[in-house]
Scaffold this motif. Structure first.
Motif, PDB file in Angstrom:
ATOM      1  N   ARG A 129       0.832  -1.210   0.000  1.00  0.00           N
ATOM      2  CA  ARG A 129       0.000   0.000   0.000  1.00  0.00           C
ATOM      3  C   ARG A 129       0.861   1.253   0.000  1.00  0.00           C
ATOM      4  N   LYS A 130       1.887   1.280   0.838  1.00  0.00           N
ATOM      5  CA  LYS A 130       2.776   2.442   0.887  1.00  0.00           C
ATOM      6  C   LYS A 130       3.474   2.664  -0.453  1.00  0.00           C
ATOM      7  N   LYS A 133       0.954   3.835  -3.186  1.00  0.00           N
ATOM      8  CA  LYS A 133       0.549   5.225  -2.942  1.00  0.00           C
ATOM      9  C   LYS A 133       1.662   6.188  -3.342  1.00  0.00           C
ATOM     10  N   GLU A 137       1.410   8.869  -6.374  1.00  0.00           N
ATOM     11  CA  GLU A 137       1.578  10.275  -6.019  1.00  0.00           C
ATOM     12  C   GLU A 137       2.628  10.946  -6.899  1.00  0.00           C
ATOM     13  N   SER A 145      -3.501  11.408  -4.966  1.00  0.00           N
ATOM     14  CA  SER A 145      -3.163  11.877  -3.615  1.00  0.00           C
ATOM     15  C   SER A 145      -4.352  11.910  -2.665  1.00  0.00           C
ATOM     16  N   PRO A 146      -5.557  12.317  -3.127  1.00  0.00           N
ATOM     17  CA  PRO A 146      -6.685  12.357  -2.180  1.00  0.00           C
ATOM     18  C   PRO A 146      -7.216  10.987  -1.767  1.00  0.00           C
ATOM     19  N   LEU A 147      -6.837   9.919  -2.474  1.00  0.00           N
ATOM     20  CA  LEU A 147      -7.385   8.602  -2.171  1.00  0.00           C
ATOM     21  C   LEU A 147      -6.910   8.113  -0.803  1.00  0.00           C
ATOM     22  N   ARG A 148      -7.795   7.425  -0.113  1.00  0.00           N
ATOM     23  CA  ARG A 148      -7.444   6.866   1.190  1.00  0.00           C
ATOM     24  C   ARG A 148      -6.554   5.641   1.022  1.00  0.00           C
ATOM     25  N   HIS A 149      -5.839   5.302   2.085  1.00  0.00           N
ATOM     26  CA  HIS A 149      -4.901   4.182   2.038  1.00  0.00           C
ATOM     27  C   HIS A 149      -5.594   2.854   1.744  1.00  0.00           C
ATOM     28  N   ILE A 150      -6.827   2.707   2.182  1.00  0.00           N
ATOM     29  CA  ILE A 150      -7.521   1.432   2.026  1.00  0.00           C
ATOM     30  C   ILE A 150      -7.698   1.064   0.561  1.00  0.00           C
ATOM     31  N   TYR A 151      -7.822   2.067  -0.314  1.00  0.00           N
ATOM     32  CA  TYR A 151      -8.004   1.777  -1.736  1.00  0.00           C
ATOM     33  C   TYR A 151      -6.740   1.180  -2.347  1.00  0.00           C
TER      34      TYR A 151
END
Length: 295
Positions: A129-130, A133, A137, A145-151
């Motif tokens: 996930r990291k 993301k 980004e 960038s606005p997406l939450r980590h869960i996605y």
């Protein structure tokens, strides 16, 4: 039995009566890069932090000790796979049933294997996930960038669900090669970047991270756990199961050759990253060397 062993593909039935597809067409270098892929993962990026918790002498001793212990245990597993003439223990539960009996062996091994598997899945889901993301980004900052980590966890999991539908590990040979190359590459990136950073002579402290007795003990155990996690090899039997086997030419010889090559690469990655990262950042480093390099 000889005809079955000579075939490149066969249906195996384990001690529980479960049938699964088995292909024996790998060479020793396949086992080398598969072992590299299985071992060199996210844990290598946290080794400089573990070194900072143990400091120089204890950290290097812990690294070398873990490297030797896991190499020895891998050697034992390679030998035990064909310890019974005419039989192959392709999975850990099969070997456990041979050692502890059919009734208790399975339930002795499976909970431990499931614990390791679930823990590894959690770690790599978070790490994936990291990484995803950060990648998006950089590529699409305005959109992602606005997406939450869960996605990003869902995206990472979806890719692995698709890959898990392949019939056997040989179908993922290309993915394994790519993963091994990437593991070596990001380890060398961390090593080179840390070496350059460490040559700038910026203030670095090599003292203890915690100043209380309880804190020092906790740091030591955390560091040892991080080192042990980095040197895990949980799919040795499954990797060896893809190598051709016959009573005259056992699979342990090419498997052992590939494992030695893999462990040489593992030592290169782990020791270079941990020593250069600790030298560059000391006790001020983060638990991920890439985060430390961004500062």
């Amino acid at each position: 039995e000889h005809n079955e062993n000579s075939a490149s593909e066969s249906m195996r039935t384990d001690l529980n009566g479960w049938t699964y597809n088995c292909i024996w067409e790998s060479e020793w270098w396949y086992s080398a890069f598969r072992n590299v892929t299985a071992m060199v993962g996210a844990g290598v990026l946290g080794l400089p932090f573990a070194m900072s918790q143990l400091r120089w002498s204890a950290g290097i001793c812990a690294m070398f000790g873990s490297w030797m212990i896991t190499l020895y245990s891998l050697c034992q597993l390679v030998e035990l796979r064909e310890v019974v003439p005419g039989k192959r223990f392709d999975r850990y539960p099969e070997l456990g049933q041979h050692a502890f009996g059919k009734k208790y062996g399975y339930w002795f091994i499976m909970p431990q294997q499931m614990t390791v598997q679930v823990a590894s899945d959690i770690v790599y889901m978070v790490t994936g996930r990291k990484s995803l993301k950060k990648f998006f980004e950089l590529v699409l900052p305005a959109v992602m960038s606005p997406l939450r980590h869960i996605y990003f966890i869902f995206i990472f999991a979806a890719v692995h669900i698709v890959l898990s539908q392949t019939p056997n590990s040989n179908s993922l040979r290309g993915v394994s090669v790519l993963a091994a190359v990437m593991s070596l590459c990001y380890s060398m990136i961390a090593f080179v970047a840390s070496t350059i950073k460490g040559s700038h002579h910026h203030p670095v402290s090599y003292g203890v991270r915690s100043h209380t007795t309880a804190g020092k003990i906790l740091d030591s155990f955390n560091a040892l756990a991080a080192v042990a996690f980095s040197f895990g090899h949980s799919v040795v039997l499954e990797i060896q199961a893809t190598i051709p086997w016959s009573p005259e030419v056992p699979s342990k010889q090419p498997m052992w050759r590939g494992s030695l090559v893999a462990y040489a690469i593992v030592a290169l990655c782990y020791f270079s990253v941990s020593i250069s990262g600790f030298r560059a950042f000391g006790s001020l480093g983060d638990d991920d060397i890439l985060i430390s390099l961004e500062k």
